[in-house]
Design an enzyme around this catalytic site. Structure first.
Site, mmCIF file in Angstrom:
data_model
loop_
_atom_site.group_PDB
_atom_site.id
_atom_site.type_symbol
_atom_site.label_atom_id
_atom_site.label_comp_id
_atom_site.label_asym_id
_atom_site.label_seq_id
_atom_site.Cartn_x
_atom_site.Cartn_y
_atom_site.Cartn_z
ATOM 1 N N GLN A 14 57.860 0.111 34.040
ATOM 2 C CA GLN A 14 57.035 -1.098 33.991
ATOM 3 C C GLN A 14 56.914 -1.729 35.389
ATOM 4 O O GLN A 14 57.900 -2.256 35.911
ATOM 5 C CB GLN A 14 57.707 -2.107 33.047
ATOM 6 C CG GLN A 14 57.003 -3.433 32.915
ATOM 7 C CD GLN A 14 57.794 -4.403 32.048
ATOM 8 O OE1 GLN A 14 59.032 -4.367 32.063
ATOM 9 N NE2 GLN A 14 57.113 -5.247 31.299
ATOM 10 N N TYR A 42 55.733 -4.651 36.848
ATOM 11 C CA TYR A 42 55.269 -6.036 36.745
ATOM 12 C C TYR A 42 55.791 -6.875 37.917
ATOM 13 O O TYR A 42 55.039 -7.335 38.746
ATOM 14 C CB TYR A 42 55.770 -6.661 35.432
ATOM 15 C CG TYR A 42 54.879 -6.460 34.224
ATOM 16 C CD1 TYR A 42 54.162 -5.299 34.029
ATOM 17 C CD2 TYR A 42 54.781 -7.454 33.235
ATOM 18 C CE1 TYR A 42 53.362 -5.122 32.905
ATOM 19 C CE2 TYR A 42 53.981 -7.284 32.108
ATOM 20 C CZ TYR A 42 53.283 -6.128 31.948
ATOM 21 O OH TYR A 42 52.502 -5.959 30.836
ATOM 22 N N SER A 43 57.128 -7.084 37.977
ATOM 23 C CA SER A 43 57.716 -8.033 38.928
ATOM 24 C C SER A 43 57.517 -7.591 40.377
ATOM 25 O O SER A 43 57.553 -6.389 40.687
ATOM 26 C CB SER A 43 59.217 -8.163 38.686
ATOM 27 O OG SER A 43 59.472 -8.482 37.352
ATOM 28 N N SER A 70 62.796 -1.054 36.304
ATOM 29 C CA SER A 70 63.881 -0.308 35.653
ATOM 30 C C SER A 70 63.557 1.181 35.622
ATOM 31 O O SER A 70 62.476 1.570 35.166
ATOM 32 C CB SER A 70 64.084 -0.800 34.217
ATOM 33 O OG SER A 70 64.497 -2.126 34.204
ATOM 34 N N GLU A 122 57.363 -6.394 24.243
ATOM 35 C CA GLU A 122 58.681 -6.211 24.885
ATOM 36 C C GLU A 122 59.693 -7.189 24.293
ATOM 37 O O GLU A 122 60.791 -6.802 23.896
ATOM 38 C CB GLU A 122 58.548 -6.436 26.404
ATOM 39 C CG GLU A 122 59.885 -6.274 27.120
ATOM 40 C CD GLU A 122 59.779 -6.439 28.649
ATOM 41 O OE1 GLU A 122 58.685 -6.795 29.139
ATOM 42 O OE2 GLU A 122 60.794 -6.225 29.321
ATOM 43 N N GLU A 160 64.544 -19.686 30.458
ATOM 44 C CA GLU A 160 63.842 -20.935 30.803
ATOM 45 C C GLU A 160 62.337 -20.762 30.574
ATOM 46 O O GLU A 160 61.680 -21.645 30.022
ATOM 47 C CB GLU A 160 64.095 -21.328 32.272
ATOM 48 C CG GLU A 160 65.517 -21.780 32.575
ATOM 49 C CD GLU A 160 66.504 -20.614 32.683
ATOM 50 O OE1 GLU A 160 66.068 -19.451 32.814
ATOM 51 O OE2 GLU A 160 67.721 -20.866 32.629
HETATM 52 C C1 LIG Z 1 68.001 -5.923 33.456
HETATM 53 C C2 LIG Z 1 66.656 -6.246 34.028
HETATM 54 C C3 LIG Z 1 65.639 -5.313 33.926
HETATM 55 C C4 LIG Z 1 64.366 -5.584 34.457
HETATM 56 N N1 LIG Z 1 63.394 -4.622 34.369
HETATM 57 C C5 LIG Z 1 62.168 -4.857 34.903
HETATM 58 C C6 LIG Z 1 61.160 -3.842 34.862
HETATM 59 O O1 LIG Z 1 61.379 -2.729 34.376
HETATM 60 N N2 LIG Z 1 59.968 -4.110 35.397
HETATM 61 C C7 LIG Z 1 59.675 -5.320 35.950
HETATM 62 O O2 LIG Z 1 58.544 -5.503 36.383
HETATM 63 N N3 LIG Z 1 60.606 -6.306 36.019
HETATM 64 C C8 LIG Z 1 61.854 -6.090 35.520
HETATM 65 N N4 LIG Z 1 62.827 -7.067 35.581
HETATM 66 C C9 LIG Z 1 62.538 -8.308 36.304
HETATM 67 C C10 LIG Z 1 62.394 -9.531 35.428
HETATM 68 O O3 LIG Z 1 61.221 -9.486 34.679
HETATM 69 C C11 LIG Z 1 62.440 -10.750 36.361
HETATM 70 O O4 LIG Z 1 63.705 -10.764 36.981
HETATM 71 C C12 LIG Z 1 62.214 -12.034 35.612
HETATM 72 O O5 LIG Z 1 60.894 -12.126 35.158
HETATM 73 C C13 LIG Z 1 62.518 -13.275 36.518
HETATM 74 O O6 LIG Z 1 61.868 -13.196 37.731
HETATM 75 P P1 LIG Z 1 62.649 -13.386 39.108
HETATM 76 O O7 LIG Z 1 63.810 -12.460 39.104
HETATM 77 O O8 LIG Z 1 61.647 -13.264 40.191
HETATM 78 O O9 LIG Z 1 63.233 -14.863 39.058
HETATM 79 P P2 LIG Z 1 62.468 -16.206 39.407
HETATM 80 O O10 LIG Z 1 61.129 -16.187 38.762
HETATM 81 O O11 LIG Z 1 62.523 -16.421 40.871
HETATM 82 O O12 LIG Z 1 63.363 -17.279 38.667
HETATM 83 C C14 LIG Z 1 64.584 -17.770 39.235
HETATM 84 C C15 LIG Z 1 65.142 -18.832 38.300
HETATM 85 O O13 LIG Z 1 64.241 -19.962 38.226
HETATM 86 C C16 LIG Z 1 63.882 -20.229 36.886
HETATM 87 N N5 LIG Z 1 62.487 -20.642 36.812
HETATM 88 C C17 LIG Z 1 61.427 -20.070 37.459
HETATM 89 N N6 LIG Z 1 60.289 -20.697 37.122
HETATM 90 C C18 LIG Z 1 60.614 -21.663 36.243
HETATM 91 C C19 LIG Z 1 59.856 -22.646 35.528
HETATM 92 N N7 LIG Z 1 58.523 -22.732 35.644
HETATM 93 N N8 LIG Z 1 60.521 -23.467 34.694
HETATM 94 C C20 LIG Z 1 61.885 -23.401 34.557
HETATM 95 N N9 LIG Z 1 62.643 -22.488 35.213
HETATM 96 C C21 LIG Z 1 62.017 -21.631 36.040
HETATM 97 C C22 LIG Z 1 64.078 -18.893 36.138
HETATM 98 O O14 LIG Z 1 64.298 -19.093 34.756
HETATM 99 C C23 LIG Z 1 65.307 -18.326 36.858
HETATM 100 O O15 LIG Z 1 66.481 -18.892 36.313
HETATM 101 C C24 LIG Z 1 64.112 -6.819 35.079
HETATM 102 C C25 LIG Z 1 65.141 -7.774 35.178
HETATM 103 C C26 LIG Z 1 66.413 -7.496 34.676
HETATM 104 C C27 LIG Z 1 67.490 -8.511 34.802
#
Ligand SMILES: Cc1cc2nc3c(=O)[nH]c(=O)nc-3n(C[C@H](O)[C@H](O)[C@H](O)COP(=O)(O)OP(=O)(O)OC[C@H]3O[C@@H](n4cnc5c(N)ncnc54)[C@H](O)[C@@H]3O)c2cc1C
Length: 401
Positions: free
Chosen positions: A135, A137-138, A170, A252, A384
């Protein structure tokens, strides 16, 4: 043949039972441990040859995806028939034959948004576990604010050209293909995103595993440099990818909650606690405080399982998965993390192990799963963000000014 009434369903149950008895190898009726999980794909390896046999037999019937259309290799079962299959598999403790992002996320989205040719091309290989998907996405600057993604996709006439970076992808180093969100219009945010598919072997794709403290590398930084993608691999319309992206996230979140994050093969917190702390003469756990919290957790888990079941039934009856997926994803993350906290507490000093002979293998697995469970409230959208979705889309609350 469709089995609709009770009598026909009973006939289906007997046939299914007979087939499972004859075709599910005995070693596939035992609890699974992490390193035996079957993800399929071009480079799939099978520690136990029975895993392959079981996958091939189930895939042949389309029963890795029981309710997907037969036309695309699925089982073509009705909801009622699929439930019978689930019950009969549970009855003999049969393992799931395949774990796959294709089955849980991408396939359902492609069935909804893809054209006939794309479904014919990609769905049968998902059902058979031949192609492993990841996937995309991020990105480093786009996680919770996913629509801020910057990976560029330019129209070059006879193909698309992709440049950019994804992160936390992942198993990108193990996957064969990626479903990926790209920016096709920079003048607007959500309406400038498209949903595209490409082979991870395409020139210009590089997946660099991210090493975790555990020594494992479950995700990658993934780089795209001038990756050429044929035009027929765009799903839906150009700049129409955000709708597909959101729908896929619902699949998902929904699959995460129905699998409960798919913990594999450890004893329950109660079993560990009873073994290690001991019981009184009536069989009750000696530690009264822990006993109370274990009971609370068990009630929560039971209520949660029933809620998931109700939601699944509603979804299958034609009521879309929708934003309730966020409620369930939030609840599943909390439940799995609570469960692992209880497991670690029940293990006491046994839960302090990391490796080596001095610790029970099951306890070592629990310690690692406890650390892994910390990610449950991040993956698939953070808790969140899911609470925000619930506040806005389910409860209809306005942004606080
Ligand atoms: C085990 C695991 C597997 C993953 N696998 C994939 C994958 O296969 N493909 C993929 O694309 N991604 C994957 N991810 C990534 C995952 O989707 C992102 O980590 C997640 O969406 C959060 O984004 P970030 O890490 O950039 O954190 P951020 O978006 O920077 O967030 C940091 C913190 O701020 C908080 N926050 C941010 N915005 C807000 C808001 N508007 N209101 C309140 N709180 C907020 C969040 O809740 C978090 O606590 C994976 C993550 C994990 C842990």
């Amino acid at each position: 043949m469709a089995y609709n009434n009770a009598e026909q369903l009973e006939e289906f149950r007997l046939e299914t039972r007979k087939w499972l008895e004859a075709n599910c190898p005995p070693s596939m009726r035992t609890p699974m441990v992490d390193d035996e999980v079957v993800w399929g794909g071009r480079n799939a390896t099978f520690k136990n040859p029975d895993s392959k046999l079981w996958l091939d037999r189930m895939a042949e019937k389309g029963w890795t995806a029981p309710e997907w259309p037969k036309e695309y290799g699925g089982g073509g079962l009705s909801r009622a028939e699929a439930r019978v299959l689930e019950q009969e598999m549970r009855r003999i403790k049969a393992r799931a034959p395949l774990f796959s992002f294709g089955l849980w996320m991408f396939g359902p989205a492609l069935l909804e948004f893809g054209n006939h040719e794309q479904k014919l091309r990609f769905i049968p290989d998902i059902v058979k576990g031949k192609i492993r998907w990841c996937q995309g996405y991020s990105e480093p600057g786009a996680g919770s604010d996913l629509a801020g993604l910057q990976t560029r996709c330019e129209d070059k006439g006879d193909h698309y050209l992709i440049n950019g970076q994804k992160v936390w992808t992942s198993y990108a180093d193990k996957a064969d293909w990626i479903f990926c969100l790209v920016r096709t219009d920079t003048s607007t945010k959500h309406e400038g995103i498209s949903f595209i598919l490409f082979d991870m072997k395409s020139p210009g794709v590089e997946a660099r595993p991210i090493q975790l403290i555990s020594g494992e590398s479950p995700f990658c930084e993934t780089f795209f440099t001038d990756v050429k993608v044929p035009k027929d691999q765009l799903v839906g319309r150009l700049n129409g990818g955000w709708e597909i992206a959101k729908r896929l996230l619902q699949f998902e979140r929904s699959s995460i909650s129905s699998s409960g994050f798919g913990g594999t093969g450890s004893l329950s917190p109660e079993e560990y606690a009873k073994q290690l702390i001991g019981t009184d003469e009536s069989g009750r756990l000696l530690d009264g405080d822990l006993r109370g919290r274990l009971a609370d957790h068990r009630m929560y888990a039971k209520a949660f399982a029933l809620t998931v079941q109700r939601q699944t039934e509603q979804a299958k009856a034609g009521q879309a998965v929708g934003h309730t997926a966020s409620i369930l994803k939030y609840g599943a993350a909390k439940m799995n993390q609570d469960r692992h906290e209880l497991l670690i507490e029940a293990l006491g000093t046994e839960g302090l192990g990391w490796a080596g002979e001095g610790f029970d293998k099951g306890a070592l697995r629990v310690t690692r799963q406890w650390l892994r469970s910390k990610g449950n409230s991040i993956e698939g959208g953070t808790s969140e963000i899911n609470l925000n979705v619930i506040a806005k889309r389910v409860l209809g609350l306005k942004d606080h000014q």
